[in-house]
Write a protein that holds these residues in place. Structure first.
Motif, PDB file in Angstrom:
ATOM      1  N   UNK A 173       0.228  -1.241   0.102  1.00 30.83           N
ATOM      2  CA  UNK A 173       0.117   0.469   0.178  1.00 30.83           C
ATOM      3  C   UNK A 173       0.901   1.348   0.270  1.00 30.83           C
ATOM      4  N   UNK A 174       1.867   1.217   1.180  1.00 28.23           N
ATOM      5  CA  UNK A 174       2.590   2.906   0.362  1.00 28.23           C
ATOM      6  C   UNK A 174       3.291   2.650  -0.786  1.00 28.23           C
ATOM      7  N   UNK A 175       4.033   1.353  -1.637  1.00 33.39           N
ATOM      8  CA  UNK A 175       4.381   1.893  -2.447  1.00 33.39           C
ATOM      9  C   UNK A 175       3.811   2.496  -3.749  1.00 33.39           C
ATOM     10  N   UNK A 176       2.778   1.352  -3.520  1.00 36.56           N
ATOM     11  CA  UNK A 176       1.051   2.221  -4.215  1.00 36.56           C
ATOM     12  C   UNK A 176       0.920   2.965  -4.281  1.00 36.56           C
ATOM     13  N   UNK A 177       0.425   3.719  -3.069  1.00 36.02           N
ATOM     14  CA  UNK A 177      -0.449   4.951  -3.549  1.00 36.02           C
ATOM     15  C   UNK A 177       0.082   5.757  -3.689  1.00 36.02           C
ATOM     16  N   UNK A 178       1.097   6.656  -3.346  1.00 36.71           N
ATOM     17  CA  UNK A 178       2.299   7.530  -4.173  1.00 36.71           C
ATOM     18  C   UNK A 178       2.099   7.030  -5.964  1.00 36.71           C
ATOM     19  N   UNK A 179       1.739   5.815  -6.383  1.00 35.26           N
ATOM     20  CA  UNK A 179       2.117   6.190  -7.549  1.00 35.26           C
ATOM     21  C   UNK A 179       0.644   5.827  -8.576  1.00 35.26           C
ATOM     22  N   UNK A 180      -0.258   5.458  -7.616  1.00 38.80           N
ATOM     23  CA  UNK A 180      -1.786   5.865  -8.318  1.00 38.80           C
ATOM     24  C   UNK A 180      -1.926   7.195  -7.848  1.00 38.80           C
ATOM     25  N   UNK A 181      -1.917   7.941  -6.873  1.00 40.04           N
ATOM     26  CA  UNK A 181      -1.442   9.394  -6.800  1.00 40.04           C
ATOM     27  C   UNK A 181      -0.701  10.308  -7.917  1.00 40.04           C
ATOM     28  N   UNK A 182       0.140   9.462  -8.339  1.00 36.71           N
ATOM     29  CA  UNK A 182       0.705  10.593  -9.266  1.00 36.71           C
ATOM     30  C   UNK A 182       0.212  10.639 -10.935  1.00 36.71           C
ATOM     31  N   UNK A 183      -1.041   9.436 -11.188  1.00 38.00           N
ATOM     32  CA  UNK A 183      -1.569   9.326 -12.467  1.00 38.00           C
ATOM     33  C   UNK A 183      -2.584  11.224 -12.444  1.00 38.00           C
ATOM     34  N   UNK A 184      -1.864  11.593 -13.741  1.00 39.00           N
ATOM     35  CA  UNK A 184      -2.653  13.123 -13.416  1.00 39.00           C
ATOM     36  C   UNK A 184      -4.191  13.341 -12.687  1.00 39.00           C
ATOM     37  N   UNK A 185      -4.156  14.073 -13.055  1.00 36.19           N
ATOM     38  CA  UNK A 185      -5.709  14.592 -12.457  1.00 36.19           C
ATOM     39  C   UNK A 185      -6.728  14.427 -13.644  1.00 36.19           C
ATOM     40  N   UNK A 186      -5.976  15.281 -14.614  1.00 37.80           N
ATOM     41  CA  UNK A 186      -6.717  15.225 -16.041  1.00 37.80           C
ATOM     42  C   UNK A 186      -7.407  14.007 -16.412  1.00 37.80           C
ATOM     43  N   UNK A 187      -6.928  12.657 -17.011  1.00 34.23           N
ATOM     44  CA  UNK A 187      -7.566  12.071 -16.969  1.00 34.23           C
ATOM     45  C   UNK A 187      -8.224  11.654 -16.577  1.00 34.23           C
ATOM     46  N   UNK A 188      -8.165  11.277 -15.070  1.00 34.92           N
ATOM     47  CA  UNK A 188      -9.570  11.879 -14.017  1.00 34.92           C
ATOM     48  C   UNK A 188     -10.755  12.499 -14.706  1.00 34.92           C
ATOM     49  N   UNK A 189     -10.827  13.665 -14.965  1.00 31.98           N
ATOM     50  CA  UNK A 189     -11.533  14.203 -15.856  1.00 31.98           C
ATOM     51  C   UNK A 189     -11.946  14.042 -16.564  1.00 31.98           C
TER      52      UNK A 189
END
Lengths: 300, 320
Positions: free
Chosen positions: A180-196
């Motif tokens: 979890x500790x390794x993956x969280x920053x990984x997932x957080x780094x995916x650009x917000x624009x993609x999600x929007x």
């Protein structure tokens, strides 16, 4: 792999770039190796590989050869030891157990880990940091501390003693914090624009998770998966307490073989060599991931 | 923090939906974690205040007597000392050695990639497998180590390296060094990649020698990597079990016991679950104290500078 746990812990709260992105700059300064450097490098290689190679070659000798001249080469080369191990049933049974347990551990770790990391990385909710801290604190607890109650829990309460799942579940549980500790920053780094953009197209958050986030976080999942797999493959203490006879894993098999056939040195070398091959092959295939994961964790 | 600010799009039901999603995503991991990590640890603490032989209900409450027993047990106290020797020894040997090798290899040379792979091999092997091979190498009569020593005229200890109570722990330490030196080298090399090339060039222009550059630039800049590595090494040494169990089983004459071998012996062999519980709580407390002290005394400045770095990268991202 408890060591890697602690590594991540220290940098846990900070967000970092996915370790897949590495600088590949050339090291040039004071370039060139002179003979002294090569000589030292050669000595290091000899000391590092010596014991391993000695074991491999020892498997091609007879016990008489080894007793007569411990440091000699095989003469003649004997295949009996390796053939004996490979035609025996126990080696394959142990290898199967090791493989199944490692695959189960890795699957549970990665699936549960990425699921937990997703809301922790990309949802805004009360208690998010507290929840994350639960996993961070979990890094501090090595399996050794809980080993005796774990043994009681699995053998008596859950009746999972001597089963694949009985080993895989606790191993996955102890691998979760680092995952979890390794993956969280990984997932957080995916650009917000993609999600929007996905949202504008009418994709739900779960759809975003499946169709965009998971494919994009592949490198991160491979890293944590490899760490979980290697940890499980090399594990000794938990399998030692939980598994008997037919259910043993390769490390247990190696240890048993070594104590049961203590006088059969050549046989022990053959068995040990064959047992280390899968780990070495896996390492060579995944080398960049393993090294990248470890160094990424330490460098923060 | 980094998550996009969500909601505010006028969907009221979405709040409940979001909560449901969070629960759905987090529950499997939390359940597994609670059952196999939290519960056993709580149980260990609970067991430590009872006398319990592994069957029947917990009725024989003994308060802190198990802790007194453990702390008064010479075998346990010795095993703490052995753990501390391994902690100190590992760092004292592997830090300079690993640094020296990393500095030597951090240059363009033939076969560099292969060299790095080879150095890392022992780390990837299971401790058990490495232990079994070394056990054979260290055998007194037909072991190759004694054979090699004999051929250069040196005499090996009579009972063997692992059979002599005065030598066994140091032999274990030597094997551990072989197993884990590669990790130090690889981490240091990775740290060296982070030293900006310009610094070397500037130093070279100023006429600095190779040695001066390493001492004044490389080593200081490698500080954070070295401190983090030492922390990892420390935590690993405190939990040491596999290698000792294979090489010596804690013997001869309890000269190589560790806290982990002690609690396994008490717990699963002698069925003294209360004693084992107390020992594991003590192990955890020692590990925790050392971790916190290390964090406070040595790592704190790195963490602070880390925050700065992260902030800087974030700013960069925004401006990009």
């Amino acid at each position: 792999m408890s060591t890697s746990n602690a590594a991540v812990l220290m940098h846990a709260p900070t967000t970092r770039e996915p370790s897949g992105r590495r600088r590949n700059r050339k090291r040039g300064s004071f370039g060139g190796g002179n003979p002294v450097v090569y000589a030292i490098a050669l000595a290091v290689v000899a000391l590092t590989l010596g014991p391993v190679l000695y074991g491999v070659l020892g498997g091609f000798r007879t016990n008489a050869q080894i007793a007569q001249d411990p440091s000699g080469l095989p003469s003649p080369w004997v295949l009996d030891n390796y053939v004996g191990v490979l035609t025996g049933a126990s080696f394959w049974q142990y290898a199967l157990n090791s493989t199944v347990i490692a695959v189960l551990t890795t699957t549970i770790t990665v699936v549960f880990g990425v699921m937990a990391a997703y809301p922790l990385a990309r949802y805004q909710f009360k208690g998010r940091e507290t929840l994350f801290m639960v996993f961070v604190v979990g890094l501090l607890f090595p399996a050794t501390v809980a080993i005796v109650p774990l043994f009681i829990l699995i053998t008596q309460n859950l009746q999972l003693g001597n089963t694949w799942m009985g080993v895989a579940l606790p191993q996955a549980a102890f691998a979760l914090p680092v995952t979890v500790v390794i993956l969280r920053p990984f997932l957080a780094a995916i650009p917000k624009e993609l999600e929007e953009a996905a949202q504008l197209d009418g994709t739900s958050r779960i759809g975003f998770f499946w169709r965009i986030l998971l494919p994009l976080s592949g490198p991160g999942m491979v890293t944590v998966g490899v760490l979980a797999f290697v940890g499980s493959w090399n594990a000794y203490l938990l399998p030692l307490l939980l598994l008997q006879s037919d259910m043993k894993t390769l490390p247990l098999g190696v240890a048993d073989f070594s104590s049961e056939h203590a006088s059969d040195t050549a046989g022990v070398f053959a068995f040990t060599t064959l047992a280390m091959i899968p780990a070495l092959v896996f390492f060579l295939a995944m080398q960049r991931r393993i090294v990248g994961g470890l160094t990424g964790a330490v460098k923060g | 923090m980094n998550s996009p600010a969500r909601g505010g799009r006028g969907r009221v039901t979405s709040a409940w939906r979001k909560r449901l999603e969070i629960v759905l995503f987090v529950t499997p991991a939390l359940a597994l974690f609670a059952l196999f990590v939290v519960w056993p640890i709580v149980t260990a603490v609970q067991l430590s205040v009872y006398r319990w032989k592994g069957f029947g209900p917990l009725v024989d409450f003994v308060g802190l007597r198990n802790y007194v027993t453990v702390l008064a047990d010479d075998v346990f106290v010795d095993s703490v000392v052995h753990n501390l020797i391994i902690v100190g020894g590992s760092i004292a040997i592997q830090l300079p050695l690993g640094l020296a090798i990393a500095l030597l290899l951090n240059r363009k040379m033939w076969g560099q990639g292969l060299l790095r792979t080879i150095i890392f091999v022992p780390y990837v092997l299971a401790e058990v497998i490495a232990g079994v091979v070394w056990f054979q190498l260290l055998q007194p009569e037909y072991g190759v180590i004694d054979g090699l020593l004999g051929s250069v005229g040196l005499e090996a200890p009579e009972q063997g390296w692992l059979g002599d109570p005065d030598l066994a722990l140091w032999t274990v330490l030597a094997v551990l060094t072989w197993k884990y030196l590669g990790l130090a080298v690889i981490l240091f090399l990775a740290g060296l990649q982070g030293v900006p090339e310009e610094l070397y060039e500037a130093a070279q222009l100023d006429g600095a020698s190779w040695w001066q550059v390493q001492r004044k630039i490389t080593v200081p800049l490698l500080g954070p990597t070295m401190r983090t590595w030492a922390f990892l090494s420390m935590i690993g040494s405190l939990q040491l079990f596999d290698m000792v169990w294979i090489l010596t089983g804690g013997g001869p004459a309890n000269s190589t016991t560790t806290m982990a071998t002690y609690l396994i012996n008490e717990g699963t062999r002698s069925q003294n679950f209360g004693i084992a519980g107390a020992a594991s709580v003590i192990l955890f407390v020692i590990a925790l104290i050392m971790a916190v002290l290390y964090q406070q005394l040595i790592l704190s400045r790195d963490t602070r500078s880390d925050v700065v770095t992260v902030k800087r990268t974030k700013t960069k991202k925004v401006t990009r």
